[in-house]
Design an enzyme around this catalytic site. Structure first.
Site, PDB file in Angstrom:
ATOM      1  N   LYS A  46      -3.327 -11.253  -6.902  1.00 51.06           N
ATOM      2  CA  LYS A  46      -4.602 -11.101  -6.168  1.00 51.06           C
ATOM      3  C   LYS A  46      -6.015 -10.047  -6.509  1.00 51.06           C
ATOM      4  CE  LYS A  46      -5.850  -8.765  -2.293  1.00 51.06           C
ATOM      5  NZ  LYS A  46      -6.348  -8.203  -0.664  1.00 51.06           N
ATOM      6  N   LYS A  88      -9.977  -5.096  -4.469  1.00 55.46           N
ATOM      7  CA  LYS A  88     -11.123  -4.376  -4.569  1.00 55.46           C
ATOM      8  C   LYS A  88     -10.956  -2.910  -5.557  1.00 55.46           C
ATOM      9  CE  LYS A  88     -13.552  -4.506  -0.330  1.00 55.46           C
ATOM     10  NZ  LYS A  88     -12.971  -4.599   0.815  1.00 55.46           N
ATOM     11  N   LYS A 141       1.047  -1.483  -0.096  1.00 57.11           N
ATOM     12  CA  LYS A 141       0.244  -0.100   0.374  1.00 57.11           C
ATOM     13  C   LYS A 141       0.516   1.349  -0.680  1.00 57.11           C
ATOM     14  CE  LYS A 141      -4.521  -1.613   0.863  1.00 57.11           C
ATOM     15  NZ  LYS A 141      -6.196  -1.683   1.337  1.00 57.11           N
TER      16      LYS A 141
HETATM   17  P1  ATP Z   1      -8.860  -3.666  -1.266  1.00 55.77           P
HETATM   18  O1  ATP Z   1      -8.207  -4.318  -2.389  1.00 55.77           O
HETATM   19  O2  ATP Z   1      -8.857  -2.476  -0.713  1.00 55.77           O
HETATM   20  O3  ATP Z   1      -6.996  -3.692   0.133  1.00 55.77           O
HETATM   21  P2  ATP Z   1      -9.742  -6.315  -0.544  1.00 55.77           P
HETATM   22  O4  ATP Z   1     -10.475  -6.678  -1.516  1.00 55.77           O
HETATM   23  O5  ATP Z   1      -8.435  -6.455   0.036  1.00 55.77           O
HETATM   24  O6  ATP Z   1      -9.486  -5.384  -0.029  1.00 55.77           O
HETATM   25  P3  ATP Z   1     -10.337  -6.740   2.119  1.00 55.77           P
HETATM   26  O7  ATP Z   1     -11.637  -5.999   2.764  1.00 55.77           O
HETATM   27  O8  ATP Z   1      -9.205  -6.296   2.566  1.00 55.77           O
HETATM   28  O9  ATP Z   1     -10.598  -6.714   0.931  1.00 55.77           O
HETATM   29  O10 ATP Z   1     -10.244  -8.434   2.578  1.00 55.77           O
HETATM   30  C1  ATP Z   1     -11.758  -8.610   3.660  1.00 55.77           C
HETATM   31  C2  ATP Z   1     -12.004 -10.212   3.390  1.00 55.77           C
HETATM   32  O11 ATP Z   1     -11.304 -10.815   1.736  1.00 55.77           O
HETATM   33  C3  ATP Z   1     -10.214 -10.762   4.153  1.00 55.77           C
HETATM   34  O12 ATP Z   1     -10.239 -11.567   5.049  1.00 55.77           O
HETATM   35  C4  ATP Z   1      -9.304 -10.921   3.109  1.00 55.77           C
HETATM   36  O13 ATP Z   1      -8.201 -12.113   3.077  1.00 55.77           O
HETATM   37  C5  ATP Z   1     -10.476 -11.748   1.737  1.00 55.77           C
HETATM   38  N1  ATP Z   1      -9.635 -11.242   0.704  1.00 55.77           N
HETATM   39  C6  ATP Z   1      -9.429 -10.051  -0.219  1.00 55.77           C
HETATM   40  N2  ATP Z   1      -8.984 -10.148  -1.362  1.00 55.77           N
HETATM   41  C7  ATP Z   1      -9.114 -11.893  -1.430  1.00 55.77           C
HETATM   42  C8  ATP Z   1      -8.692 -12.781  -2.888  1.00 55.77           C
HETATM   43  N3  ATP Z   1      -8.539 -12.368  -4.098  1.00 55.77           N
HETATM   44  N4  ATP Z   1      -8.957 -14.170  -2.594  1.00 55.77           N
HETATM   45  C9  ATP Z   1      -8.564 -14.198  -1.463  1.00 55.77           C
HETATM   46  N5  ATP Z   1      -9.611 -13.727  -0.059  1.00 55.77           N
HETATM   47  C10 ATP Z   1      -9.392 -12.042  -0.429  1.00 55.77           C
END
Ligand code: ATP
Ligand code: LTN
Length: 339
Positions: free
Chosen positions: A199, A202, A117
């Protein structure tokens, strides 16, 4: 609350930083309702974490309710589990301060998410981004959590929470439960549909890389049709086939089929048929969730009532642990003042 005998505690959180992705669902959120019979579950919309990256206030407010509605739509039941907004329970920030004093600076600068980040937002590498995992440790440790259902990307943060708990317990005697992670066997890390070595996130700038839980069926189909695969044309899993393996994981989670069954099902067929089937399985899974989400979001009084009750219930539990910690570190209790 249906609470007869004491069940082990589950806690997890999700940031209201935008609409949930297929990655959030597969890696974490789909497990949350599944755990609520065997465990005492607490799920939080972690708005305090969200502001480590600049957020538009009106959007953040809206997205926090939307996140709660989506969690309920996936099957979290307020009569079984606590669901609340993190900032409604001040004990999270209060405990976070204490825990920060038991966390080496070097442990924080080593975190993958901090490094990523910082690289992504070089103009705003703020203190919150660095201490983010301390707040996450507070979220977890405040409720004597046994199990934390999260995607694999959060594993390092959970390790940090475990280290803090052990360090504190070593100094002050048994205080915190040392939590375990709960990671799905398939789908713990859903990859980008466009760059399958990254990965699914979002915040990806490339819209085709990410499937959102609220995407329309034709959008979902289009994104899967454009997913990056390889030139082999055979549906099988392998380190040399990250795109196809990712699609197989998604399909496996959606249908309950094993990799062998999937390989057999698409034997001799091209990627086109396979991709349509994957898209179809995701569309079928999300359709009823989307309908329930819309219904809940339209019922603001109900949604806000659930969040108010959840916040009050979480605050009661949290204040007990916070008092215990304050006492152990040597703070004078306000009710001990002779006056
Ligand atoms: P950002 O992109 O804003 O960092 P994010 O998509 O990683 O957000 P979070 O709110 O940080 O979302 O994550 C919520 C949950 O979803 C966490 O338990 C995280 O491990 C899981 N998660 C997020 N992205 C993935 C992915 N691509 N595969 C599996 N689990 C995920
Ligand atoms: N850091 C997590 C969100 C999160 C969390 C938590 C998860 C904040 N507090 C406590 C589990 C338990 C993420 O998904 N990025």
């Amino acid at each position: 609350m249906e609470q007869t005998q004491k069940k082990p505690r589950v806690f997890s959180g999700i940031q209201p930083t935008g609409s949930f992705t297929l990655g959030n669902y597969v890696g974490a959120v789909r497990n949350w309702p599944a755990l609520q019979d065997a465990y005492d579950c607490i799920y939080s919309v972690v708005d305090l974490h969200a502001i480590t990256v600049r957020q538009n206030p009106a959007d953040l407010r809206r997205q926090s309710r939307e996140a709660a509605a989506m969690l309920l739509a996936t099957g979290i039941r307020p009569d079984k589990s606590i669901i609340f907004i993190q900032s409604h329970v001040p004990a999270h920030t209060q405990l976070s301060w204490v825990l920060g004093c038991f966390c080496p600076f070097g442990d924080l600068t080593r975190m993958h998410q901090f490094k990523e980040k910082s690289k992504k937002h070089p103009e705003d590498i703020n203190g919150g981004l660095l201490t983010y995992p301390v707040l996450m440790a507070a979220d977890i440790l405040l409720y004597a959590t046994d199990l934390v259902p999260i995607g694999i990307d959060q594993k390092q943060h959970l390790e940090l929470a475990r280290n803090i708990a052990q360090r504190f317990n070593g100094l002050y005697g048994d205080t915190f439960v040392v939590p375990d992670g709960y990671f799905p066997t398939v789908g713990a890390k859903v990859m980008s549909l466009q760059e399958p070595d990254k990965k699914m996130s979002k915040s990806d700038a490339n819209a085709n890389a990410v499937v959102h839980m609220l995407d329309e069926p034709d959008t979902i189909l289009r994104k899967f049709k454009r997913a990056i695969t390889d030139s082999e044309g055979t549906v099988r899993a392998g380190a040399d086939k990250p795109g196809v393996t990712n699609l197989m994981s998604i399909y496996s989670v959606m249908t309950g089929k094993t990799f062998e069954e999937i390989q057999r099902e698409f034997d001799g067929q091209g990627y086109g048929v396979f991709k349509e089937a994957v898209a179809g399985s995701v569309i079928d899974t999300f359709r009823p969730i989307q309908a329930e989400y819309r219904r809940l979001l339209a019922d603001r009084a109900y949604l806000d009532g659930v969040l108010a009750d959840g916040g009050a219930a979480a605050a009661r539990l949290a204040s007990r642990m916070l008092s215990k910690v304050y006492r152990k570190v040597g703070f004078v209790a306000p009710d001990a003042l002779a006056h």
